[in-house]
Each structure stands twice: as C-alpha cells, then as structure tokens.
Scaffold this motif. Structure first.
Motif, mmCIF file in Angstrom:
data_model
loop_
_atom_site.group_PDB
_atom_site.id
_atom_site.type_symbol
_atom_site.label_atom_id
_atom_site.label_comp_id
_atom_site.label_asym_id
_atom_site.label_seq_id
_atom_site.Cartn_x
_atom_site.Cartn_y
_atom_site.Cartn_z
ATOM 1 N N ALA A 1 1.948 7.216 4.018
ATOM 2 C CA ALA A 1 0.835 7.545 3.122
ATOM 3 C C ALA A 1 0.427 6.281 2.381
ATOM 4 C CB ALA A 1 1.273 8.617 2.135
ATOM 5 N N LEU A 2 -0.870 6.062 2.307
ATOM 6 C CA LEU A 2 -1.341 4.859 1.620
ATOM 7 C C LEU A 2 -1.689 5.193 0.172
ATOM 8 C CD1 LEU A 2 -3.657 3.339 4.366
ATOM 9 C CD2 LEU A 2 -1.284 2.781 3.846
ATOM 10 N N THR A 3 -1.448 4.220 -0.718
ATOM 11 C CA THR A 3 -1.771 4.450 -2.116
ATOM 12 C C THR A 3 -2.269 3.162 -2.744
ATOM 13 O OG1 THR A 3 -0.862 4.960 -4.273
ATOM 14 C CG2 THR A 3 0.642 4.011 -2.683
ATOM 15 N N MET B 1 2.063 -6.365 -3.721
ATOM 16 C CA MET B 1 0.662 -6.199 -4.080
ATOM 17 C C MET B 1 0.204 -7.382 -4.940
ATOM 18 S SD MET B 1 -2.184 -4.725 -3.923
ATOM 19 C CE MET B 1 -2.422 -3.006 -3.484
ATOM 20 N N ALA B 2 1.050 -7.811 -5.871
ATOM 21 C CA ALA B 2 0.693 -8.955 -6.714
ATOM 22 C C ALA B 2 0.471 -10.201 -5.855
ATOM 23 C CB ALA B 2 1.783 -9.200 -7.755
ATOM 24 N N VAL B 3 1.383 -10.438 -4.922
ATOM 25 C CA VAL B 3 1.250 -11.602 -4.030
ATOM 26 C C VAL B 3 -0.043 -11.498 -3.229
ATOM 27 C CG1 VAL B 3 2.212 -12.722 -1.992
ATOM 28 C CG2 VAL B 3 3.729 -12.045 -3.859
ATOM 29 N N LEU B 4 -0.268 -10.314 -2.685
ATOM 30 C CA LEU B 4 -1.458 -10.102 -1.858
ATOM 31 C C LEU B 4 -2.736 -10.350 -2.662
ATOM 32 C CD1 LEU B 4 -2.589 -9.153 0.864
ATOM 33 C CD2 LEU B 4 -2.505 -6.828 0.012
ATOM 34 N N LEU B 5 -2.755 -9.830 -3.897
ATOM 35 C CA LEU B 5 -3.967 -9.967 -4.712
ATOM 36 C C LEU B 5 -4.251 -11.426 -5.076
ATOM 37 C CD1 LEU B 5 -3.920 -6.902 -7.138
ATOM 38 C CD2 LEU B 5 -5.381 -7.311 -5.161
ATOM 39 N N LEU C 1 0.809 -1.217 0.000
ATOM 40 C CA LEU C 1 0.000 0.000 0.000
ATOM 41 C C LEU C 1 0.851 1.281 0.000
ATOM 42 C CD1 LEU C 1 -2.821 -1.100 2.462
ATOM 43 C CD2 LEU C 1 -2.937 -0.917 -0.029
ATOM 44 N N GLN C 2 2.168 1.123 -0.233
ATOM 45 C CA GLN C 2 3.025 2.298 -0.290
ATOM 46 C C GLN C 2 3.586 2.479 -1.698
ATOM 47 O OE1 GLN C 2 5.787 2.770 3.140
ATOM 48 N NE2 GLN C 2 5.111 0.711 3.683
ATOM 49 N N THR C 3 3.918 3.718 -2.026
ATOM 50 C CA THR C 3 4.630 3.927 -3.286
ATOM 51 C C THR C 3 6.057 3.431 -3.121
ATOM 52 O OG1 THR C 3 5.381 6.107 -2.631
ATOM 53 C CG2 THR C 3 3.284 5.983 -3.817
ATOM 54 N N ARG C 4 6.721 3.207 -4.236
ATOM 55 C CA ARG C 4 8.098 2.715 -4.155
ATOM 56 C C ARG C 4 8.991 3.664 -3.374
ATOM 57 N NH1 ARG C 4 10.429 1.299 -9.863
ATOM 58 N NH2 ARG C 4 12.369 1.353 -8.706
ATOM 59 N N ASP C 5 8.879 4.963 -3.688
ATOM 60 C CA ASP C 5 9.731 5.934 -3.006
ATOM 61 C C ASP C 5 9.388 6.009 -1.527
ATOM 62 O OD1 ASP C 5 10.996 6.404 -5.334
ATOM 63 O OD2 ASP C 5 9.794 8.185 -5.860
#
Lengths: 277, 315
Positions: free
Chosen positions: A54-56, A247-251, A37-41
């Motif tokens: 921050a969540l994204t 995110m891919a794993v989670l999905l 849920l985070q951006t790469r940076d």
C-alpha cells in the motif's frame, strides 16, 4: 553524426558487467523510493525489497512538517547566490585569461589551475577563522563565499576552454566596429559561450545544492540549515523510522532529478569539463 | 550573432598589430583586450576563500588555538607531536589503503562502462543516464541512504546473509566505504571515458578490423592507449579525491567501528571541531595538502599532462 560501432558483434563481457551495474545502481534507488512510500509498519511487515503493498504519503507530510520547507528555502537561496556569483566572477575572468596579454592573466590562470587540486576539507579550519573574523559566521553568506571560491577554478577552466575556440576574426570584427572590452564581453563572449555558461551554471547549482561541509562548519543556527544539514537532523529524529528517513533523502534529491531531466546536457557537459581539458 | 563579418576583416586584422592609433579614432583602436581587473572578482573570491586559507593553515599549524580568541604561536610543538603520533600514522595508513582500493575498483569499472557507453546504440544512452543518477545525490543524502540500506536489522543488508553486519566490522566498514564511494563516483569517471572513447578515430578500428583483430586486441591496442590522457586525468581526480572523502566517513561510519575508518580529513575534523585542538588539526590538514599536492604533481610530472592543451591533441 557517428556511424555504426566498429564492433558489431555483441560484447558479452561488457554487456554482463553493465547489466550487473544496472542492478547495483537500480536496486538501491528503487528501494529508496519504495521505502519512502510505505508506512513504517507496512515496511516492517513487507521487508526491504518487496514491492509495497500500500502506498502512502504519510512520510512526505512527516518530513515537510518537520522543518523541510525552511531547509529548502535556505538551500534555494544558497544555490541561486552561488550560481550568480560564480558566473559574475568566472565569465570576465575567463575572458581576460583568453584575451589579455598581461602576465597577470597567465599567472592567474596557472593559480586557478592549481586551485583544482586544493582539497577543500584541508582548509576548513582557516576558513572557520576567516569567516569568524569577517563577522560572517552563522549566515548563509558564509556558505556561499567558499562554495563559489572552490568552484571557480573549474568554471574558469571550462569557460576559457570554450573561448579559446572563438576565432580572432570575431574579436577583430568587434574591435573594428568600435567595441570596447566590455561590449565585446557582453555581445560576443557571452553569446558564443552560452553552452559553456549553461554547463558551468548547472554544475555550480549542483555543487551548491549538495554542499555539506561548509554549512556544517560555518553555521550552527537550526534555522539556517540547508537540506544536506537538515538530513542529519532527520537522522537523529528518525532513528528507527527508515521510511521517513528515505523520504527525506528522496525529497532533497528530487529537485536535482528534475533539473537532470530538464538540463541533462548542460549538467553532463559541466561534469565532463573537469576531465575534458 | 557576429557571423556577418565582411571581407574587410582580413585587412583590418593585419593592421591591428600597429601602434596605438590616435585617441579620437574609436573606429580603429588596437584590438580591444580586457584589462586585468576583469580578473578581480574571481581573484578576490578565490584568493580570500581558497588560496589564503591554504597558506593560513600552514601558519595555524605552528599555533595553539581553541576556536575562540587569537591563535598563539607555539613553535614546532604540533609538528613534534604529530611525528610521534601513532594514531596519525595509523590514520594515514587507512587513508592510503582507501585511496588504493578506490583506484583499483573504480578505474576498471569506469573504463569498461565508459567504453561500452560510448557506443552509438540508443539503449546505451538510456542506461548511461540511469547510471548517472547516483552522481546527482549529495554525499550527505547518499551516505545516509546507504547507512539505512546497510542496516543489519531492517535494511537491504538483511538479504546479504553473512555480510549483513557490514558496518559492524573494521574490514566490512572499509569495504562499505569503498563501495559507496564507487557507487557515487564511477559514473563520473565513466563519463570521462565515454567522452574520450568517442574521440578515438574510427579509422583505427576500421584498419584493425581489416587486419582481423579481435575485440580484446582492439581494446588493449587501440582503445586503451588512446585513452591514456583520460586515464591520467581520471586517476588524478580519483586519487586526490580519495584523500578527502570526509563526509562519507562522518555520515556513514563516523570513523567506526572503533577507529577503523578514520582517515586524515576525518581525524583533522575530530581534532579540530570536536577536541578544539585547532592548531594540531591544522598540522594534520597541512599533511593532507602536501600529500594531495605531491600526488597530483607526481602524476602530472610523469604524464606530461601539463603540456596538454586539449583532449584532441595528437589526432
């Protein structure tokens, strides 16, 4: 119902170990969700363990726009086909094993039991040959058939186990009413083993959903990738995009987590069936 | 449901064993029993896609086949080569090491967690359902997740100090594989022990409590002996399973570093699907089958598991 435990004093040793295990299980799962849920940076600034600032949903869209839908559809098709086929094959088989007096039935049961010990990995080369010769290579059917075949022994074992507990009187009563084997199957066997059928179905669904080996060796078309196989593609593309990968794993796991919430009882019963008998 | 059975049933049942009644008496046939063809769908599927491959793999081990065309018989060549293959020997060693490490780490943990979770307290039920989550992940998802978590530059591993490059050393990679396998499968074995521990007759504990037994005495002298069958079942599943953790090796370490985490099924996969020596790979697969079967049979033999009809036996 159970009454109080025999040990009413607190068990410090087991308690401490359990707490440690909670950390071991919880931290990676928390990390998976938090990274995805985070951006790469944001993730790089933040470090692996801190709460996200921050969540994204950016990673969600990255993954979904990168073929995830296709993989999801393939996996759903495979899973549904596996569950249906498993039940269609296993229920009559379990019924025959428990009720038939033929030597065939008892022999078949013994063979299915031995099947529990066959390591699927050891058969991938002949399977590859067989699937090729049947002109099934690179199709979803190629994934379904062996997945069902290797799931059948446990399914039959669990179903036969529950059918053994059905009293002879019930079968006799049906016979007296003039029911043939098929009507008995449909009106007695299926209703009384609903619980086991649910467990076997749920367990078959989990196995099909998570299947990796057969898609790996029996398909190559990118459009036929299942979710598990799709993950390896995401790995190549998201080399340094750790949040995207998470995110891919989670999905891929999310539908199973939902299933767990809804059908926890059946899932656990299916798993426990493996050691229960 | 068929619960409304009337009293006739008893008498009728008694006459069921009589010879077949006339064909025009559908109301009183011999007990309806399913014909053997009820087995057919399952037998076909299982036979063609599970049992037959098992036979075929042995046949293929006597052939040379590159994945296209027909396998060509070459006699014992693959087997001669196999027995002189130092690498296969090393890989077998790694496989056995992994198996032992898995058993040694998973069994005590699963026993402890399972017996603990068998307690009736509500918090135990909630915690067990959390513990169960890793089992829901596919091995692929789990392996890739851990690979990222163990990333020495960005992952959780950065918090591990000297252990941060776990996957970079042979010993570390094996430890990582054992850990990840345990992370996934301990909940499964915990579940088996939990179910079995709940079936231990409570009177045994009550009697022991009256005798003033301590908790550890109860564990060693009641719980553990009562769980004997489950320990055997769980160990069989664990040991046979450990021989075949192919996916986790492929995705977590890809056999590396070097060949440190090559195990038999992985070596077979590489020989077959990467080097296209399917015949030789089949010989390795045959070894794997023999190994798995031997282990199961030995455990079954020495435990009398085959005679067991249900977990409730002996109660």
């Amino acid at each position: 119902m159970k009454t109080a435990t025999p040990h009413d004093r607190p068990n410090w040793f087991a308690g401490t170990f359990t707490a440690a295990w909670l950390v071991i299980v919880g931290v990676p799962l928390y990390t998976m969700v938090s990274w995805s849920l985070q951006t790469r940076d944001g993730f790089l600034d933040n470090g692996p363990i801190a709460l996200p600032r921050a969540l994204t949903l950016e990673n969600f869209f990255t993954v979904v726009n990168d073929g995830f839908g296709r993989y999801l559809v393939n996996t759903v098709i495979v899973t549904v086909a596996c569950v249906v086929l498993t039940l269609v094959a296993a229920i009559p088989a379990a019924y025959a094993i428990v009720r038939s007096r033929s030597w065939l039935a008892s022999t078949a049961f013994r063979i299915f039991l031995l099947g529990l010990a066959i390591p699927a990995q050891a058969t991938i080369i002949p399977l590859y040959l067989i699937i090729n010769r049947l002109q099934l290579y690179d199709s979803l059917t190629a994934i379904v058939l062996p997945t069902v075949a290797f799931g059948l022994p446990l399914a039959i074992l669990v179903l036969a186990g529950s059918l053994r507990d059905v009293s002879d009187e019930l079968y006799d009563a049906m016979t007296v009413d003039g029911a043939g084997p098929f009507r008995i199957l449909w009106q007695l066997v299926v209703p009384v083993s609903r619980g086991s059928i649910a467990a076997v179905g749920t367990y078959a669904a989990l196995g099909a959903w998570n299947q990796f080996l057969f898609p790996l060796i029996l398909t190559q078309d990118p459009d036929l990738r299942t979710l598990t196989l799709g993950l390896t593609k995401f790995r190549q593309e998201f080399q340094i995009n750790l949040p995207g990968m998470m995110m891919a794993v989670l999905l891929t796991a999310l539908p199973v987590f939902v299933l767990y919430l809804v059908a926890r009882r059946w899932l656990i019963a299916g798993l426990a069936g493996m050691g229960g008998r | 449901m068929v619960a409304g059975v009337d009293t006739r049933t008893g008498e009728e049942a008694a006459s069921d064993e009589s010879p077949r009644p006339g064909p025009r008496e559908p109301a009183r046939p011999a007990v309806s029993r399913p014909r053997s063809w009820y087995l057919l769908p399952a037998a076909l599927l299982f036979g063609l896609f599970a049992a037959f491959p098992l036979v075929l793999v042995v046949f293929l081990s006597f052939t040379e086949w590159e994945g296209i065309g027909d396998p060509a018989l070459i006699g014992l060549d693959n087997w001669v080569r196999l027995f002189g293959d130092q690498r296969v020997l090393d890989v077998t060693g790694t496989t056995l090491l992994l198996t032992v490490l898995c058993w040694v780490t998973q069994t005590p943990a699963a026993l402890l967690l399972g017996v603990w979770a068998a307690g009736p307290q509500r918090n135990r039920a909630i915690l067990s359902s959390i513990f169960f989550l890793p089992l829901l992940l596919s091995t692929a998802a789990l392996a890739l997740m851990w690979q990222r978590l163990l990333d020495p530059y960005f992952g959780l591993a950065t918090e591990l100090g000297p252990l941060r490059n776990l996957l970079g050393t042979g010993t570390g990679a094996i430890a990582a594989i054992v850990f990840v396998i345990g992370w996934q499968y301990i909940p499964f074995h915990m579940l088996l022990y939990q179910a079995a521990a709940r079936n231990v007759p409570k009177v045994l504990y009550d009697a022991a409590t009256l005798d003033g037994a301590s908790r550890s005495q109860m564990f060693w002298q009641i719980t553990l002996p009562q769980l004997r069958n489950t320990i055997i079942t769980s160990s069989t599943i664990m040991v046979v399973g450990s021989l075949t953790h192919f996916e986790i090796v492929l995705l977590l370490t890809n056999g590396g570093p070097g060949t440190a985490t090559y195990i038999l099924p992985f070596e077979m996969y590489i020989r077959g699907f990467r080097a296209l020596e399917f015949g030789y790979a089949s010989a390795i697969a045959t070894v794997l089958v023999v190994l798995a079967t031997t282990v199961s049979l030995v455990i079954v033999k020495f435990s009398g598991f085959a005679k067991m009809r249900s977990t409730l036996e002996g109660m």
